[in-house]
Scaffold this motif. Sequence first.
Motif, PDB file in Angstrom:
ATOM      1  N   VAL A  88      32.579  40.789  35.223  1.00 18.98           N
ATOM      2  CA  VAL A  88      33.141  41.829  34.357  1.00 18.98           C
ATOM      3  C   VAL A  88      34.244  41.208  33.510  1.00 18.98           C
ATOM      4  O   VAL A  88      35.180  40.611  34.054  1.00 18.98           O
ATOM      5  CB  VAL A  88      33.702  42.996  35.179  1.00 18.98           C
ATOM      6  CG1 VAL A  88      34.389  44.016  34.276  1.00 18.98           C
ATOM      7  CG2 VAL A  88      32.592  43.659  35.983  1.00 18.98           C
ATOM      8  N   PRO A  89      34.162  41.279  32.189  1.00 13.56           N
ATOM      9  CA  PRO A  89      35.211  40.682  31.349  1.00 13.56           C
ATOM     10  C   PRO A  89      36.569  41.318  31.615  1.00 13.56           C
ATOM     11  O   PRO A  89      36.683  42.536  31.764  1.00 13.56           O
ATOM     12  CB  PRO A  89      34.736  40.981  29.922  1.00 13.56           C
ATOM     13  CG  PRO A  89      33.265  41.228  30.039  1.00 13.56           C
ATOM     14  CD  PRO A  89      33.078  41.867  31.384  1.00 13.56           C
ATOM     15  N   VAL A  90      37.578  40.478  31.690  1.00 14.82           N
ATOM     16  CA  VAL A  90      38.957  40.966  31.797  1.00 14.82           C
ATOM     17  C   VAL A  90      39.436  41.211  30.358  1.00 14.82           C
ATOM     18  O   VAL A  90      39.571  40.267  29.582  1.00 14.82           O
ATOM     19  CB  VAL A  90      39.858  39.942  32.502  1.00 14.82           C
ATOM     20  CG1 VAL A  90      41.308  40.431  32.537  1.00 14.82           C
ATOM     21  CG2 VAL A  90      39.347  39.683  33.913  1.00 14.82           C
ATOM     22  N   PRO A  91      39.670  42.472  29.986  1.00  9.14           N
ATOM     23  CA  PRO A  91      39.864  42.803  28.569  1.00  9.14           C
ATOM     24  C   PRO A  91      41.288  42.619  28.056  1.00  9.14           C
ATOM     25  O   PRO A  91      41.747  43.375  27.198  1.00  9.14           O
ATOM     26  CB  PRO A  91      39.450  44.276  28.516  1.00  9.14           C
ATOM     27  CG  PRO A  91      39.866  44.808  29.842  1.00  9.14           C
ATOM     28  CD  PRO A  91      39.640  43.689  30.825  1.00  9.14           C
ATOM     29  N   GLN A 123      35.636  34.004  33.849  1.00 12.85           N
ATOM     30  CA  GLN A 123      36.780  34.829  33.495  1.00 12.85           C
ATOM     31  C   GLN A 123      38.055  34.206  34.053  1.00 12.85           C
ATOM     32  O   GLN A 123      38.626  34.653  35.057  1.00 12.85           O
ATOM     33  CB  GLN A 123      36.574  36.248  34.023  1.00 12.85           C
ATOM     34  CG  GLN A 123      35.524  37.034  33.289  1.00 12.85           C
ATOM     35  CD  GLN A 123      35.881  37.267  31.825  1.00 12.85           C
ATOM     36  OE1 GLN A 123      36.975  37.715  31.506  1.00 12.85           O
ATOM     37  NE2 GLN A 123      34.967  36.962  30.927  1.00 12.85           N
ATOM     38  N   THR A 124      38.508  33.143  33.388  1.00 12.02           N
ATOM     39  CA  THR A 124      39.710  32.423  33.795  1.00 12.02           C
ATOM     40  C   THR A 124      40.528  32.074  32.561  1.00 12.02           C
ATOM     41  O   THR A 124      39.997  31.944  31.453  1.00 12.02           O
ATOM     42  CB  THR A 124      39.366  31.119  34.538  1.00 12.02           C
ATOM     43  OG1 THR A 124      38.658  30.244  33.652  1.00 12.02           O
ATOM     44  CG2 THR A 124      38.511  31.392  35.767  1.00 12.02           C
ATOM     45  N   PRO A 268      36.590  48.990  42.465  1.00 13.32           N
ATOM     46  CA  PRO A 268      35.363  48.684  41.727  1.00 13.32           C
ATOM     47  C   PRO A 268      35.625  47.668  40.620  1.00 13.32           C
ATOM     48  O   PRO A 268      36.718  47.610  40.051  1.00 13.32           O
ATOM     49  CB  PRO A 268      34.960  50.044  41.146  1.00 13.32           C
ATOM     50  CG  PRO A 268      35.685  51.057  41.969  1.00 13.32           C
ATOM     51  CD  PRO A 268      36.954  50.415  42.397  1.00 13.32           C
ATOM     52  N   ASP A 269      34.618  46.859  40.310  1.00 17.20           N
ATOM     53  CA  ASP A 269      34.731  45.926  39.192  1.00 17.20           C
ATOM     54  C   ASP A 269      35.051  46.698  37.917  1.00 17.20           C
ATOM     55  O   ASP A 269      34.458  47.752  37.642  1.00 17.20           O
ATOM     56  CB  ASP A 269      33.416  45.160  39.000  1.00 17.20           C
ATOM     57  CG  ASP A 269      33.168  44.147  40.106  1.00 17.20           C
ATOM     58  OD1 ASP A 269      34.138  43.796  40.802  1.00 17.20           O
ATOM     59  OD2 ASP A 269      32.005  43.721  40.268  1.00 17.20           O
ATOM     60  N   GLY A 270      35.976  46.181  37.155  1.00 15.48           N
ATOM     61  CA  GLY A 270      36.343  46.823  35.897  1.00 15.48           C
ATOM     62  C   GLY A 270      37.450  47.845  36.029  1.00 15.48           C
ATOM     63  O   GLY A 270      37.851  48.448  35.024  1.00 15.48           O
ATOM     64  N   ASP A 271      37.972  48.044  37.238  1.00 10.04           N
ATOM     65  CA  ASP A 271      39.093  48.967  37.426  1.00 10.04           C
ATOM     66  C   ASP A 271      40.378  48.164  37.258  1.00 10.04           C
ATOM     67  O   ASP A 271      40.781  47.412  38.136  1.00 10.04           O
ATOM     68  CB  ASP A 271      39.034  49.592  38.817  1.00 10.04           C
ATOM     69  CG  ASP A 271      40.111  50.656  39.028  1.00 10.04           C
ATOM     70  OD1 ASP A 271      41.073  50.709  38.224  1.00 10.04           O
ATOM     71  OD2 ASP A 271      39.992  51.430  39.993  1.00 10.04           O
TER      72      ASP A 271
END
Length: 326
Positions: A88-91, A123-124, A268-271
């Motif tokens: 999931v991209p970290v926005p 995603q780093t 959850p992923d994306g939270d």
Amino acid sequence: MRRRPRIPPAPLPQRDGIDPVRVRLPMDGAWSTVRDHLVERLAAGPGVIDGMLHDGLIVGADGRAVAHDAPYVPGLFVWFHRELAAEVPVPFAVAVLYRDDHIVVADKPHFLATTPRGSHVAQTALGRLRRDLGIPTLTAAHRLDRLTAGVVLFTVQPQERGAYQTLFRDKRVHKEYEAVAAYDPGLALPRTVRSRIEKERGVIAAREVPGEPNAESLIELVTHRDGRARYRLLPRTGRTHQLRVHMNALGVPILGDPVYPVVADPVPDGDFRQPLQLLARVLEFTDPVTGRSHRFVSERVLAAWSDPGDWNGRPALPGEDNGRSS
């Protein structure tokens, strides 16, 4: 004294800022082929290694594909690119505070790992900076936890990395953190906390145990209002989760901490709501290569202090960091 093996340069380029995986075959073993060892060591699933060998995706130091029946050679290095699972991209953006021919200093957001680790590979901060700045040799001189935001130092020249890492090893870097936690009027501050902290592999939480102290932190109160306080934290050692453990030991665990005092259920992923309210605010040192004196200060703010209502409930929107820059 056993000499460390010379590691050849990677024959494969980076992919999206991620280095290829390097495997060195053990000096002793009963495998007859490279393939047999990789199947046993990597446990990649039925047919995966065979497929990669068939497609020429595993190479030696000369860049040539390793044959399916290549004999086992002790000490041999091979490389390949791992197939990355979807992340999931970290926005939230990674800000660059400073850049020269030797270092890059970044202001990392919450939720973004510093370097590839576990399930966080693409995603780093390192992968993004390599891609965005076009510096494939970029490497982290130290690391912040994925949940901690703030100032991180990266090195540009591989041959200079050791000099910058030595700064941290020899405690010649001044580090200041900021945290938001509950306000306890009965807690006398400033206070130096010393304890012995141990972290077992595979166990999420570190713990304080009896014995000679190996962790030391200075905790200061900056200000307080409405039952919350801002704290300045100065670690004098660098144990895993040290500041989080010491704040919890004082009875004021850092807001948003999913581990201390109790390990919470995974979100959850994306939270991206309620990030850990811990920020690496200041990094100060004398550059070991140029001799310049550097002091870098994060431009981010901790939302539990700047906008408590927002931090308490509203989800972060894409492109918005709840530990966002001011």
